[in-house]
Motif scaffolding. Structure first.
Motif, mmCIF file in Angstrom:
data_model
loop_
_atom_site.group_PDB
_atom_site.id
_atom_site.type_symbol
_atom_site.label_atom_id
_atom_site.label_comp_id
_atom_site.label_asym_id
_atom_site.label_seq_id
_atom_site.Cartn_x
_atom_site.Cartn_y
_atom_site.Cartn_z
ATOM 1 N N VAL A 425 0.714 -1.184 -0.130
ATOM 2 C CA VAL A 425 0.020 0.029 0.046
ATOM 3 C C VAL A 425 0.888 1.247 -0.172
ATOM 4 N N ASP A 426 2.117 1.042 0.639
ATOM 5 C CA ASP A 426 2.576 2.435 0.899
ATOM 6 C C ASP A 426 3.494 2.591 -0.481
ATOM 7 N N LEU A 427 3.977 1.699 -1.170
ATOM 8 C CA LEU A 427 4.425 1.781 -2.449
ATOM 9 C C LEU A 427 3.613 2.160 -3.553
ATOM 10 N N ARG A 428 2.430 1.812 -3.296
ATOM 11 C CA ARG A 428 1.506 2.270 -4.341
ATOM 12 C C ARG A 428 1.268 3.872 -4.289
ATOM 13 N N ALA A 429 1.052 4.263 -2.850
ATOM 14 C CA ALA A 429 0.935 5.578 -2.757
ATOM 15 C C ALA A 429 2.185 6.255 -3.306
ATOM 16 N N ARG A 430 3.310 5.766 -3.123
ATOM 17 C CA ARG A 430 4.597 6.360 -3.823
ATOM 18 C C ARG A 430 4.331 6.291 -5.322
ATOM 19 N N GLU A 431 3.977 5.477 -5.811
ATOM 20 C CA GLU A 431 3.851 5.476 -7.268
ATOM 21 C C GLU A 431 2.823 6.519 -7.858
ATOM 22 N N VAL A 432 1.702 6.652 -6.972
ATOM 23 C CA VAL A 432 0.778 7.734 -7.334
ATOM 24 C C VAL A 432 1.572 8.924 -7.249
ATOM 25 N N ASP A 433 2.021 9.240 -6.124
ATOM 26 C CA ASP A 433 2.721 10.542 -5.853
ATOM 27 C C ASP A 433 3.645 10.702 -6.998
ATOM 28 N N SER A 437 3.499 14.297 -9.598
ATOM 29 C CA SER A 437 4.643 15.444 -9.366
ATOM 30 C C SER A 437 5.015 15.583 -10.792
ATOM 31 N N ARG A 438 4.726 14.740 -12.066
ATOM 32 C CA ARG A 438 5.213 15.073 -13.175
ATOM 33 C C ARG A 438 4.141 15.652 -14.042
ATOM 34 N N SER A 439 3.039 14.927 -13.945
ATOM 35 C CA SER A 439 1.767 15.545 -15.097
ATOM 36 C C SER A 439 1.397 16.906 -14.764
ATOM 37 N N ALA A 440 1.060 17.602 -15.770
ATOM 38 C CA ALA A 440 0.369 18.925 -15.392
ATOM 39 C C ALA A 440 -1.218 18.850 -15.285
ATOM 40 N N VAL A 441 -1.704 17.971 -16.160
ATOM 41 C CA VAL A 441 -3.194 17.701 -15.897
ATOM 42 C C VAL A 441 -3.298 16.411 -15.529
ATOM 43 N N ASP A 442 -4.078 16.154 -14.372
ATOM 44 C CA ASP A 442 -4.328 14.834 -13.811
ATOM 45 C C ASP A 442 -5.718 14.681 -13.656
ATOM 46 N N PRO A 443 -6.524 13.923 -14.256
ATOM 47 C CA PRO A 443 -7.815 13.761 -13.927
ATOM 48 C C PRO A 443 -8.222 13.417 -12.684
ATOM 49 N N TRP A 444 -7.494 12.309 -12.536
ATOM 50 C CA TRP A 444 -7.604 11.532 -10.969
ATOM 51 C C TRP A 444 -7.536 12.618 -9.915
ATOM 52 N N ARG A 445 -6.457 13.405 -9.799
ATOM 53 C CA ARG A 445 -6.374 14.484 -9.006
ATOM 54 C C ARG A 445 -7.353 15.438 -8.991
ATOM 55 N N ALA A 447 -10.242 14.952 -9.831
ATOM 56 C CA ALA A 447 -11.803 14.351 -9.288
ATOM 57 C C ALA A 447 -11.564 14.441 -7.915
ATOM 58 N N MET A 448 -10.405 13.906 -7.349
ATOM 59 C CA MET A 448 -10.429 13.941 -5.909
ATOM 60 C C MET A 448 -10.392 15.265 -5.200
ATOM 61 N N LYS A 449 -9.891 16.157 -5.958
ATOM 62 C CA LYS A 449 -9.996 17.586 -5.349
ATOM 63 C C LYS A 449 -11.395 18.072 -5.267
ATOM 64 N N ALA A 450 -12.119 17.736 -6.195
ATOM 65 C CA ALA A 450 -13.434 17.911 -6.518
ATOM 66 C C ALA A 450 -14.387 17.162 -5.302
ATOM 67 N N ALA A 451 -13.980 16.095 -5.156
ATOM 68 C CA ALA A 451 -14.730 15.368 -4.332
ATOM 69 C C ALA A 451 -14.408 15.989 -2.773
ATOM 70 N N SER A 452 -13.181 16.204 -2.776
ATOM 71 C CA SER A 452 -12.897 16.952 -1.299
ATOM 72 C C SER A 452 -13.486 18.273 -0.907
ATOM 73 N N TRP A 453 -13.921 18.916 -2.323
ATOM 74 C CA TRP A 453 -14.658 20.243 -1.831
ATOM 75 C C TRP A 453 -16.071 19.843 -1.818
ATOM 76 N N VAL A 454 -16.686 19.083 -2.382
ATOM 77 C CA VAL A 454 -17.919 18.531 -2.179
ATOM 78 C C VAL A 454 -18.280 17.923 -0.557
ATOM 79 N N MET A 455 -17.338 17.192 -0.289
ATOM 80 C CA MET A 455 -17.378 16.311 0.917
ATOM 81 C C MET A 455 -17.331 17.409 2.223
ATOM 82 N N SER A 456 -16.519 18.329 1.884
ATOM 83 C CA SER A 456 -16.149 18.886 3.114
ATOM 84 C C SER A 456 -17.345 19.965 3.663
ATOM 85 N N ASP A 457 -18.498 20.174 2.961
ATOM 86 C CA ASP A 457 -19.473 20.852 3.398
ATOM 87 C C ASP A 457 -20.923 20.263 3.106
#
Lengths: 519, 237
Positions: A425-433, A437-445, A447-457
């Motif tokens: 699990v730790d290495l998976r997180a490392r791979e995602v990180d 850090s390299r790609s400028a446009v990351d749909p996954w990121r 989406a996660m950011k949007a989910a975080s905005w929605v779920m915080s309210d």
């Protein structure tokens, strides 16, 4: 290929690619890679390929079922098994913490007993050291005991390039070498071959195999005995690995079954042992823990048939010249990882391979490393960190931590309690990180950011929930969405999605409260 | 920097020791916590060394791994060895050549006293060691042992004069190994602690005849090491 005379020839080096079912390669599609820790396609593509091989899956299913049963029986008869695991795990942790001192002590003790200690930063340096020793002895052939360390550095291929034939003497390694194949299991490298395949390999490649050789395992083993006997009695130089090195005494241990290890460690004049720097135990008495844990976990025996222990040179007994090569080759990069460093506790028993539902189906070659299975999935990317093994999707090895269902069976059987699932699990997180850090446009990121905005309210979450119920219409009569529109199609391409319900929990709650449904 | 210095420096960096640079991948690790090793495992068995129970267990485990076991008194030992030698496969198939044995220099002469006159015994001594070819031509080897463990069915040779150098007990195809019952302990820790008095001696731990499980994980007895192991258990009474 010309007539094979039974002396393993120069292994062809491929361009590091898979495929290669060339006409002169009758026994399999795996050519010899330049990098024993990184070959072929990334795991998902390689696994798709090997899953098509019904024979492979049948061979592996049979073998892993057998060994699982044996292991469970002999582990079950040890009343203090868990206490031994605890001790083994802690001793290894202690070894890592004291590594500089313990290595210095090992070196001092081996040297005091007439051995020569060499240090190797990487595979190339280790290969060079072994080659120079063989050259100095004017040996054009060396006999080898099965060793993962020498697999990892590609020693046989290097020696072949230098005109020195390395002869594998373990039966399974011999099968792999004769077939010009790669190992697919840490303990039983030819586990992907069944008896009739092995008979065919011996008939075509062993040279002195009997014409009427059958596929009875006893007959096959006897053919190997006859084939190797002369080599053992005449070899000048042997190369081995080591299962354990005792810092306090300079004693080295090799655990084996067939007696090929005893032959190599005893008969030649010169012995070269290549050992990873992590293979230490502090004291001789610590062997009482590991020589219980290892045989029962690996071959499912109460004790393996033969264990050899030697300390430097013993006048009049065995090799009179002894070299020990201490190998880093990425181990210090593993050690630097607070979570991943316990992968270095591994004693190469291979119990985790035998219980892994992924390994059992895809086989060892899909991992593209001499270390397959669960332990390989955490060890290989870390060992290759300095050449990009953890660098995200740029490196084939970074997909290895995904070669697991995280079921945890590997942790349960590990004799030194390596928490493989947590490291995965730790290495998976490392791979995602690394990818993030390299790609400028990351749909996954995004989406996660949007989910975080929605779920915080609370209000925003309520609106989103109501919007999601619109998706109910996508579900079929079975309440499952099989083909969602983009971007959710990325999910439904390989899995079903349960259709969202008609109403949200909040809507349901509000209705019930209106109906006077208070309790 | 030498390879030795560099590897040690990388290890120190990986363990977070200050001022030591980085590993090959440019990393610096954290210092691991201090470790206390729990040793709750058994360091001795329920049954005393040499007791009837451990001897019985040893016999069971040896036979499970296809070794042949005979229990004899000291007086019966020479005749038992002679009987086994008379049954050697070499003696049966090729009667024209005399049966030939090797014995390490310190093996008690009395153990071989009952052999028939046509059996040739070669003593392997440090002054006149047999060659690999010599050993390969012999039918069997007779040795003593250092210690045995009943739970695992293991016998250890440590190269002393009654056991010989390692090649002597390796090359001949049949190994006759004499174990005294007072040498039999129950657990691996008891065995290791007897051996740790002389860790520098070259040791061979033997658990049954050589074997392989490399073909479909089916166990096959008898590969490169002696294909037949006879254990003679001698009880003092």
């Amino acid at each position: 290929m010309s007539t094979f005379l039974g002396i393993p020839g120069i292994r062809r080096r491929s361009d590091g690619a898979t495929g290669g079912d060339a006409p002169d390669e009758p026994f399999g599609p795996v050519p010899h890679p330049d990098e024993p820790l990184r070959w072929g396609d990334a795991f998902p593509a390689a696994a798709k390929q090997t899953l098509r091989d019904d024979q492979l899956r049948a061979n592996l299913g049979h073998a892993t079922r057998t060994i699982r049963g044996k292991r469970a029986a002999v582990v079950g008869e040890v009343p203090d098994w868990e206490a031994l695991r605890d001790a083994g795990s802690a001793v290894k942790e202690q070894v890592m913490a004291d590594l500089p001192d313990l290595l210095a002590r090992l070196e001092e003790n081996v040297t005091a007993r007439g051995g020569v200690v060499h240090w190797a930063r990487d595979a190339a340096e280790a290969n060079r050291i072994v080659t120079e020793i063989a050259r100095a002895k004017q040996a054009d052939e060396v006999v080898k005991v099965k060793s993962m360390a020498t697999q990892e550095i590609g020693l046989n291929e290097h020696l072949a390039d230098e005109g020195i034939a390395a002869i594998e003497t373990d039966l399974a390694e011999l099968i792999v070498q004769l077939a010009d194949d790669m190992p697919s299991h840490i303990l039983v490298p030819a586990i992907h071959r069944n008896r009739s395949e092995i008979r065919d390999i011996f008939r075509r490649r062993m040279g002195d195999a009997p014409e009427d050789l059958s596929d009875v395992p006893r007959e096959l083993a006897m053919a190997a005995r006859a084939h190797l006997r002369r080599k053992f009695l005449s070899a000048k130089v042997a190369v081995s690995g080591a299962n354990f090195g005792v810092a306090d005494t300079g004693t080295l241990a090799v655990v084996e079954s067939e007696g090929n290890g005893r032959m190599c460690l005893t008969m030649p004049e010169t012995l070269v042992t290549v050992m990873g720097i992590e293979k230490l135990v502090p004291t001789y008495d610590d062997l009482e823990v590991f020589l219980q844990l290892l045989p029962r976990s690996s071959t499912g025996e109460r004790m393996n048939p033969y264990t050899s222990l030697w300390t430097g040179v013993t006048p009049g007994d065995g090799p009179q010249e002894f070299h020990l090569v201490l190998l880093d080759n990425g181990r210090t990069d593993v050690l630097a990882d607070e979570v991943g460093r316990s992968a270095l506790h591994c004693i190469r028993c291979s119990a985790c391979l035998n219980v892994c539902p992924v390994y059992e189906r895809v086989g060892g070659h899909a991992y593209g490393s001499v270390y397959p299975g669960p332990i390989g999935a955490i060890l290989t990317p870390q060992l290759t960190a300095s050449s990009g093994g953890l660098s995200g999707s740029d490196d084939v090895n970074s997909s290895l931590p995904y070669a697991s269902t995280l079921c945890g069976a590997c942790y349960d059987v590990c004799p030194v309690k390596i928490d493989i699932p947590s490291i995965l699990v730790d290495l998976r997180a490392r791979e995602v990180d690394a990818d993030r850090s390299r790609s400028a446009v990351d749909p996954w990121r995004a989406a996660m950011k949007a989910a975080s905005w929605v779920m915080s309210d609370g209000g925003r979450f309520g609106v989103a929930g109501r919007a999601a119920t619109l998706g109910h219409a996508l579900g079929g009569s079975d309440g499952v969405v099989s083909h969602a529109p983009p971007p959710a199609s990325a999910w439904t391409r390989s899995r079903d999605l349960p259709a969202p319900p008609k109403q949200t929990f909040r809507q349901w709650m509000a209705e019930h409260e209106k109906d006077g449904g208070e309790r | 920097m030498s390879a030795r210095e560099e590897v040690l420096q990388r290890i120190r960096a990986a363990l977070g020791q200050p001022g030591t640079g980085t590993t090959a991948a440019g990393r610096v690790g954290t210092a691991p916590a201090a470790v206390e090793v729990p040793r709750e495992y058994r360091t001795a068995g329920d049954d005393a060394p040499g007791s009837e129970a451990v001897v019985e267990q040893l016999v069971d485990r040896l036979e499970d791994y296809m070794a042949h076991v005979r229990q004899v008194s000291p007086d019966e030992l020479p005749a038992a060895i002679a009987a086994l030698v008379a049954e050697l496969p070499g003696a049966e198939t090729d009667r024209s050549a005399p049966t030939a044995l090797v014995a390490p220099s310190g093996l008690e002469a009395g153990w071989l006293a009952a052999l028939t006159d046509d059996v040739v015994v070669h003593r392997d001594t440090p002054e006149a060691p047999l060659t690999a070819g010599d050993l390969d031509a012999l039918d069997a080897v007779v040795t003593a042992a250092r210690v045995a463990c009943s739970e695992t069915g293991t016998i250890v040779l440590d190269g002393e004069p009654d056991q010989g150098r390692r090649a002597v007990s390796l090359v001949p195809d049949v190994h006759l190994c004499v174990v005294r019952t007072d040498q039999v302990v129950q657990t691996v820790p008891e065995m290791v602690r007897r051996l740790s008095a002389h860790p520098e001696r070259p040791q061979t731990w033997i658990s049954g005849p050589s074997a392989t499980s490399d073909i479909e994980l089916d166990r096959v007895e008898g590969v490169h090491g002696p294909r037949t192991l006879h254990v003679l258990l001698v009880s003092p009474r």
